[in-house]
Design a protein around this motif. Sequence first.
Motif, mmCIF file in Angstrom:
data_model
loop_
_atom_site.group_PDB
_atom_site.id
_atom_site.type_symbol
_atom_site.label_atom_id
_atom_site.label_comp_id
_atom_site.label_asym_id
_atom_site.label_seq_id
_atom_site.Cartn_x
_atom_site.Cartn_y
_atom_site.Cartn_z
ATOM 1 N N VAL A 281 0.945 -1.266 -0.117
ATOM 2 C CA VAL A 281 0.086 0.083 -0.004
ATOM 3 C C VAL A 281 0.983 1.486 0.042
ATOM 4 N N LEU A 282 1.898 1.235 0.867
ATOM 5 C CA LEU A 282 3.061 2.251 0.767
ATOM 6 C C LEU A 282 3.835 2.497 -0.410
ATOM 7 N N ASN A 283 3.700 1.566 -1.302
ATOM 8 C CA ASN A 283 4.513 1.422 -2.506
ATOM 9 C C ASN A 283 6.011 1.266 -2.207
ATOM 10 N N TYR A 284 6.392 0.283 -1.359
ATOM 11 C CA TYR A 284 7.784 0.014 -1.228
ATOM 12 C C TYR A 284 8.293 -0.882 -2.227
ATOM 13 N N PRO A 285 9.492 -0.937 -2.679
ATOM 14 C CA PRO A 285 10.029 -1.888 -3.569
ATOM 15 C C PRO A 285 10.128 -3.255 -3.196
ATOM 16 N N LYS A 286 10.258 -4.016 -4.031
ATOM 17 C CA LYS A 286 10.238 -5.650 -3.707
ATOM 18 C C LYS A 286 11.201 -5.873 -2.892
ATOM 19 N N THR A 287 12.529 -5.174 -2.858
ATOM 20 C CA THR A 287 13.713 -5.431 -1.975
ATOM 21 C C THR A 287 13.534 -5.190 -0.658
ATOM 22 N N SER A 288 12.901 -4.083 -0.522
ATOM 23 C CA SER A 288 12.493 -3.532 0.917
ATOM 24 C C SER A 288 11.314 -4.499 1.554
ATOM 25 N N LEU A 289 10.424 -5.195 0.970
ATOM 26 C CA LEU A 289 9.426 -5.960 1.213
ATOM 27 C C LEU A 289 9.955 -7.267 1.804
ATOM 28 N N ARG A 290 11.077 -7.645 1.360
ATOM 29 C CA ARG A 290 11.778 -8.825 1.822
ATOM 30 C C ARG A 290 12.351 -8.452 3.198
ATOM 31 N N TYR A 291 12.494 -7.441 3.788
ATOM 32 C CA TYR A 291 13.050 -7.248 5.220
ATOM 33 C C TYR A 291 11.973 -7.548 6.161
ATOM 34 N N ALA A 292 10.673 -7.443 5.587
ATOM 35 C CA ALA A 292 9.278 -7.572 6.680
ATOM 36 C C ALA A 292 9.031 -9.068 6.882
ATOM 37 N N GLU A 293 9.581 -9.620 7.898
ATOM 38 C CA GLU A 293 9.335 -10.896 8.379
ATOM 39 C C GLU A 293 8.233 -10.886 9.584
ATOM 40 N N GLU A 294 7.894 -11.974 10.147
ATOM 41 C CA GLU A 294 6.864 -11.967 11.008
ATOM 42 C C GLU A 294 7.020 -11.115 12.499
ATOM 43 N N ASP A 295 8.402 -10.696 12.538
ATOM 44 C CA ASP A 295 8.698 -9.819 13.942
ATOM 45 C C ASP A 295 8.685 -8.574 13.432
ATOM 46 N N PHE A 296 8.273 -8.334 12.261
ATOM 47 C CA PHE A 296 8.586 -6.583 11.727
ATOM 48 C C PHE A 296 7.733 -5.829 12.671
ATOM 49 N N HIS A 297 6.850 -6.055 12.726
ATOM 50 C CA HIS A 297 5.673 -5.113 13.641
ATOM 51 C C HIS A 297 6.172 -4.986 15.214
ATOM 52 N N VAL A 382 12.099 -0.104 8.126
ATOM 53 C CA VAL A 382 12.552 -0.911 7.236
ATOM 54 C C VAL A 382 14.093 -0.887 7.043
ATOM 55 N N LYS A 383 14.566 0.451 7.460
ATOM 56 C CA LYS A 383 16.158 0.643 7.513
ATOM 57 C C LYS A 383 16.692 -0.287 8.556
ATOM 58 N N LEU A 384 16.059 -0.211 9.950
ATOM 59 C CA LEU A 384 16.500 -1.254 10.854
ATOM 60 C C LEU A 384 16.435 -2.651 10.641
ATOM 61 N N ALA A 385 15.290 -2.968 9.839
ATOM 62 C CA ALA A 385 15.349 -4.343 9.357
ATOM 63 C C ALA A 385 16.098 -4.859 8.580
ATOM 64 N N GLY A 386 16.643 -3.792 7.452
ATOM 65 C CA GLY A 386 17.627 -4.117 6.669
ATOM 66 C C GLY A 386 18.882 -4.276 7.123
ATOM 67 N N GLN A 387 19.137 -3.370 8.322
ATOM 68 C CA GLN A 387 20.451 -3.309 8.687
ATOM 69 C C GLN A 387 20.984 -4.671 9.584
ATOM 70 N N ASN A 388 19.597 -5.118 10.119
ATOM 71 C CA ASN A 388 19.855 -6.327 10.872
ATOM 72 C C ASN A 388 20.124 -7.780 9.843
ATOM 73 N N ALA A 389 19.204 -7.459 8.596
ATOM 74 C CA ALA A 389 19.469 -8.569 7.904
ATOM 75 C C ALA A 389 20.825 -8.556 7.166
ATOM 76 N N GLN A 390 21.278 -7.556 7.034
ATOM 77 C CA GLN A 390 22.891 -7.382 6.587
ATOM 78 C C GLN A 390 23.524 -7.904 7.678
ATOM 79 N N PHE A 391 23.425 -7.871 8.941
ATOM 80 C CA PHE A 391 24.267 -8.264 9.994
ATOM 81 C C PHE A 391 24.192 -9.813 10.114
ATOM 82 N N GLU A 392 23.036 -10.362 9.975
ATOM 83 C CA GLU A 392 22.888 -11.671 10.193
ATOM 84 C C GLU A 392 23.418 -12.348 8.805
ATOM 85 N N LYS A 393 23.119 -11.747 7.733
ATOM 86 C CA LYS A 393 24.032 -12.259 6.685
ATOM 87 C C LYS A 393 25.451 -12.220 6.669
ATOM 88 N N ARG A 394 26.185 -11.221 7.232
ATOM 89 C CA ARG A 394 27.639 -11.017 7.640
ATOM 90 C C ARG A 394 28.002 -12.303 8.871
#
Length: 469
Positions: A281-297, A382-394
């Motif tokens: 609804v907020l028109n985020y790109p697909k790459t950002s949507l991937r950061y939204a997991e079940e704990d996003f809220h 989204v920024k925080l979730a993305g940073q955490n995803a990068q951290f987990e990836k590292r």
Amino acid sequence: MAVRFGVPPEGEKIRSLVEERLKQAMSEDSAKITVDWRGEQRHLYVISMPVDVLYFNADTHRIRAQRSLDPKRNQILEEEPWSEAAQAYLHDLLRQKASDPNQTDPDYTALMDELEDFGQREPGIISPDGIIVDGNTRCAALRDLGVKDIRVGVLPADTSRRDINSVELALQLRRDKRRDYSYINRLIAIEEELASGRREEDVARDFNIKVKTLRGDRWVYQMINEAIERSSAAGGARLRLIDFEEHQEKLRELQRDFAKKAAVDPDAAELLKEARLAMVVLNYPKTSLRYAEEDFHSRYLDERLPADLRPAVQESGTVPIPGLPGVAVQDGTTAVKTARALTDQLLKAEAARVAGGEGKSAEAAEASRLIKSARETFDVAVKLAGQNAQFEKRKVAVQDRLTDAADYVRQCAAEFAEAKAKRALDDDAFDDALLELRDSLARLAKQAGRTFSSPGDGVEWLLAATRED
């Protein structure tokens, strides 16, 4: 809702003209076009017909979702599909971009250029009464260019409404068609084919997709329709099918991730769906949507929501199962219902914003403000979730690289003897490569030695192997 089809008012006159020209085509054994007709191929004679006497097909899937853009004109189309006003509306819709009715479709412009430069290459298809089965867009473009006639094949005299829909669909799904159905119109076409009683396997084959893909698309279509219902507000504003036109890949990926999650944790799957639907609804790109997991809220969003976006905590309850007296199931966890309440609020706001158009009523202005506020809050989450995803990836990248290196070394060992036997081994180069490996392991050991106060067996081996005597 299907339109009142019937026979066009000039249908009998058109049928007479068609029969006359077909007789001439047969006598001259003129060109033919092949179509799929009731389970077999039928070769149709091609004739020339005046573009102004033919009728656009009110049932065409080319613009099915777009018909609701103008409710008043659509009502005329539903009630009097062959009227001048309804046909003018269809002509306008055929020109428009599927995802943005305020723009002319670039494909339509390209088609006009091609017709103007090279003329009509492929014939259309009409019913004996003059309804355009295939070539609605070409006919619209020829009219806009001022061309008098269009070449068309003519279906048999006993053509029914079902035949018209079947032939249109079969022709559209051929690979050589230049202007595909839009995503939403494909979903509508699939659902209508299944509603007519056809098997999933047959419809999937017609659309050149797997049954699994078809079921995923049906799930998406159902979710879109549910989202439209959820967007309904007191003022009558609601989202439309075309408002989801540009989100095809996001919605398909949402469905795949939802299905995986639902297999092990249905509540987690619902939380993921609500988070990602809100981001659509907020028109985020697909790459950002991937950061939204079940704990996003719970992890990134809830505590940052401003007061006007913070939904009241939704208490969990139960709902009865129809036909099973005394049996009830939970209607969703508190977390799921609260996440859904936020998504509902955003759906309603977006519906009001879209309905406000250029006029910007007070309701539309407030809705725009709410969407902007939500976007700013989601941006942080989204920024925080993305940073955490990068951290987990590292965190997993280190061991993954070592595993890859081990695979290469094992492969090297397997190929060593063969290279030696074929005298293909460069001894000096091999020796230099081993020294590079030694230096790399020494650097890794240096870092590991600083990190682990109580090294495990693997680290202990690394330290011992690289220790200089």
